[in-house]
Design a protein around this motif. Structure first.
Motif, short mmCIF file in Angstrom:
data_model
loop_
_atom_site.label_atom_id
_atom_site.label_comp_id
_atom_site.label_asym_id
_atom_site.label_seq_id
_atom_site.Cartn_x
_atom_site.Cartn_y
_atom_site.Cartn_z
N UNK A 20 0.85 -1.19 0.00
CA UNK A 20 0.00 0.00 0.00
C UNK A 20 0.88 1.24 0.00
N UNK A 113 -9.26 12.27 8.41
CA UNK A 113 -9.93 11.55 7.34
C UNK A 113 -11.45 11.73 7.34
N UNK A 114 -12.12 11.00 8.23
CA UNK A 114 -13.58 11.09 8.24
C UNK A 114 -14.08 12.32 8.96
N UNK A 153 -11.12 10.76 -1.28
CA UNK A 153 -11.33 9.43 -1.86
C UNK A 153 -12.45 8.76 -1.10
N UNK A 154 -13.60 8.65 -1.77
CA UNK A 154 -14.72 7.93 -1.18
C UNK A 154 -15.27 6.98 -2.22
N UNK A 155 -15.15 5.68 -1.96
CA UNK A 155 -15.64 4.69 -2.90
C UNK A 155 -14.92 4.84 -4.23
N UNK A 156 -15.69 5.04 -5.31
CA UNK A 156 -15.08 5.17 -6.63
C UNK A 156 -14.63 6.59 -6.94
N UNK A 157 -15.06 7.54 -6.11
CA UNK A 157 -14.81 8.95 -6.43
C UNK A 157 -13.59 9.46 -5.70
N UNK A 198 -2.98 4.23 -2.54
CA UNK A 198 -3.60 3.29 -1.61
C UNK A 198 -3.21 1.86 -1.88
N UNK A 199 -4.22 0.97 -1.90
CA UNK A 199 -3.97 -0.47 -2.02
C UNK A 199 -3.44 -0.87 -3.41
N UNK B 31 -15.32 2.33 9.13
CA UNK B 31 -14.23 1.36 8.95
C UNK B 31 -13.80 0.71 10.26
N UNK B 60 -21.36 3.16 6.60
CA UNK B 60 -20.64 3.60 5.40
C UNK B 60 -21.53 4.51 4.57
N UNK B 63 -21.39 6.76 -1.02
CA UNK B 63 -20.36 6.58 -2.05
C UNK B 63 -19.52 5.33 -1.77
N UNK B 64 -19.72 4.70 -0.60
CA UNK B 64 -18.84 3.60 -0.21
C UNK B 64 -19.54 2.25 -0.37
N UNK B 405 -12.65 2.06 2.51
CA UNK B 405 -13.05 2.36 1.14
C UNK B 405 -12.01 2.07 0.07
N UNK B 406 -10.74 1.95 0.41
CA UNK B 406 -9.82 1.58 -0.67
C UNK B 406 -9.30 0.19 -0.42
#
Lengths: 218, 406
Positions: A20, A113-114, A153-157, A198-199, B31, B60, B63-64, B405-406
């Motif tokens: 990562x 982050x959150x 970065x949230x999900x795909x976005x 990231x990963x 998470x 979540x 978007x997640x 999420x990643x």
């Protein structure tokens, strides 16, 4: 607000033993990236990892001109890049919910982050000097030419965005291609950002849009 | 991911569940809840794990979707391992589709594998075989691949396909070794034991011999008339007649098969079928009635003819007549025979099928469970019984990877 698609200039990695990329910084010569239990110095010209320091590295990384700063668990270590020694440790403002790290104007800037905000802290004590609210999760922070940029970065976005350091208002967004996340952000001081992936284990260089006169703040 | 989540996920990945918990124990963001749930599952507290994963899935953001779907898959796997059949399979299917749509092939394959294991568990072998065709195990990491091959082996064993079972077990062994998980290797060896130990007895012309699974497979394909006391069916290679609901008829068929090619005296038949010690006139009359019924049931397979002292079988097509008997015969043979089809039964359905009282059936099931011959899962009205215990259900969890999420 200006919105455009991010232009990826170059991709580095993934690198063996670094599953990562948790944070990135630039010391003028090498891109340092945090891969969990190491800090790795990447030569952006050759794409090779030229050395590494064994240190816990779970999130953002920064460089103040002499020393490296690295978030590990819920603290920030100050590290001598020459010896790899940890020189001092301060608490991280987000109690471990910290994600991005940048150095500017004598302060450390830490993404929570959150918590969707960025703290400016005293690099000696860890004391919070002020807090800027964002409206997205913060995954990387950097300053360049008086501009404050952060990754989301949230999900795909995922995008890289410039925000007003006073109000948190979003001024400009570079949208990353779908499935390409930003887990760490650092400017090279000029026209390019380095982004942790990231990963995916990758480091990506994206271009910073050409600057008009409105470079500083608003 | 933030710093402590990354640190906790790293700890989990190397099996340090306590280390992971220590880092996120006091946090309630999505998470952290997910990681706590997975850590609790690995520590064996499945009830707490399920609750944590459920709240993580709720926490979540919109978007997640991928992170949420991974939580649902983990929840489903925990439900499966704890034999909770009330957990909705539709939710698992929806989660799998989300993972597929977002290109998370590893976790999508893992979700499919959980669906498959559930189908085999509840005895829906046809559906499981169809699902098997749609699953590409290539992206699965070694541990999940081993679990998958155990399911394939489980289906093959149920279908009496020894060669396929052996091949699947070999692949499972290989994958378990790659995963470097001794627990999993032990599970595979345990499952493989089914193939090297006798599973039934063959009774032919009054002689008995133990049979391996593959010998049973050969026997059933060899054209003999088989009176199968494991499933209470009579069959040759073309036709199979179930006498599972007719215990008296089955007892007669079996007694006659044991005597084949000779006949069996009326007195012995009465003793075997009616458990009566002395044959009086009323017993003889009943025997005639029951033989008549047996003749009607089996007419396509075998002829039942009267002899001077009793009755004898002569197969219509088959050359040989044999009895396939369970290794150990107990007093609850009828219940076991019913469960031998691999379906999952409720005790009330069994009682109706067997024409016995629910209490009798429940007593039989409890005593068989005590001997490890049947297993149950689910609770209350949802409780189901099946036999024999199937390979392919690792007791360890192979949960999806770090969730955020990643």
């Amino acid at each position: 607000m200006k919105k455009s698609a991010a232009t990826i200039i170059r991709e580095y990695g993934p690198f063996p033993g670094a599953e990562r990329v948790n944070g990135v910084t630039f010391d003028g010569e090498h891109v340092w990236f945090a891969s969990g239990d190491r800090l790795n110095a990447l030569d952006p010209a050759s794409g090779e990892v030229v050395r590494s320091i064994e240190v816990a590295s779970h999130a953002g990384t920064a460089f103040d001109g002499t020393f490296l700063y690295q978030i590990a668990e819920d603290v920030i270590h100050k590290i001598d890049p020459k010896t790899g020694r940890i020189l001092s440790t301060i608490p991280a403002p987000g109690n471990g919910g910290d994600s991005g790290l940048a150095w500017a104007e004598g302060s450390l800037w830490v993404g929570q982050h959150r918590g969707r905000r960025i703290h400016q802290i005293d690099p000696e004590t860890g004391k919070i000097l002020r807090t800027i609210e964002s409206n997205r999760v913060v995954t990387g922070v950097t300053w360049v030419d008086g501009q404050l940029w952060h990754g989301t970065w949230e999900g795909d976005d995922s995008d890289v965005r410039r925000i007003d350091p006073e109000t948190g208002e979003v001024l400009e967004r570079l949208e990353m291609p779908e499935g390409t996340g930003v887990s760490g952000l650092e400017s090279d001081g000029a026209d390019c950002f380095f982004c942790g992936g990231g990963a995916s284990g990758k480091v990506r260089a994206i271009s910073r849009p050409a600057q008009g006169k409105e470079g500083k703040g608003k | 991911m933030d710093s402590l989540i990354t640190a906790a996920a790293r700890a989990l990945a190397v099996g340090d569940a306590l280390g992971a918990l220590k880092r996120v124990a006091l946090r309630d963001d999505a998470p952290a809840l997910a990681l706590r749930g997975i850590a609790m599952a690995q520590l064996g507290d499945l009830v707490r794990a399920k609750a944590l994963l459920k709240s993580a899935a709720r926490a979540f953001g919109p978007r997640e979707a991928v992170a949420r779907a991974r939580c649902v898959v983990a929840e489903a796997e925990i439900a499966l391992v704890s034999r909770d059949l009330t957990w909705p399979p539709k939710a698992l299917e929806a989660a799998r589709k989300v993972l597929e749509a977002h290109g998370d092939r590893v976790n999508a394959a893992h979700a499919r594998n959980v669906e498959l294991r559930r189908l085999v568990l509840i005895g829906r072998l046809d559906e499981a075989e169809r699902a098997l065709e749609t699953l590409d195990p290539t992206p699965l990491p070694p541990a999940a691949k081993a679990a998958h091959e155990l399911v394939v082996a489980g289906i093959a064993i149920r279908r009496l396909q020894t060669k396929a079972a052996r091949a699947a077990l070999d692949r499972a062994r290989q994958a378990a070794r790659e995963a470097g998980m001794p627990v999993l290797t032990a599970e595979v060896e345990n499952a493989a034991r089914v193939l090297s130990a006798p599973v039934a007895r063959l009774i032919s012309r009054w002689r008995e011999s133990p049979l391996l699974l593959e010998e049973v497979e050969e026997l059933l394909g060899a054209g003999a008339l088989v009176v199968d006391a494991c499933r209470h069916v009579v069959r040759d290679d073309q036709l199979s007649v179930s006498l599972a609901t007719r215990p008296v008829l089955f007892a007669l068929a079996r007694a006659l098969a044991e005597a084949w090619p000779g006949d069996m005296a009326r007195g012995t038949l009465i003793a075997r079928a009616f458990r009566g010690k002395h044959a009086d006139e009323s017993h003889r009359a009943r025997l005639r009635v029951e033989i008549g019924r047996l003749r009607a049931e089996l007419q396509a397979l075998v002829e039942v003819s009267a002899t001077k002292r009793g009755f004898a079988l002569s197969p219509q097509r088959a050359g040989e007549t044999v009895v396939l008997a369970p290794l150990v015969e107990g007093q609850h043979g009828a219940v076991l025979a019913f469960l031998a089809d691999g379906e999952a039964w409720s005790s009330s359905a069994l009682a109706i099928a067997l024409g016995a009282s629910p209490r009798t059936v429940q007593r039989a099931l409890d005593s068989l469970a005590g001997e490890g011959k049947v297993q149950s899962f689910g609770r209350g009205r949802g409780r189901r019984w099946m036999s024999p215990p199937l390979p392919g259900f690792p007791t360890i969890l192979l949960l999806p990877g770090p969730l955020p999420s990643d």
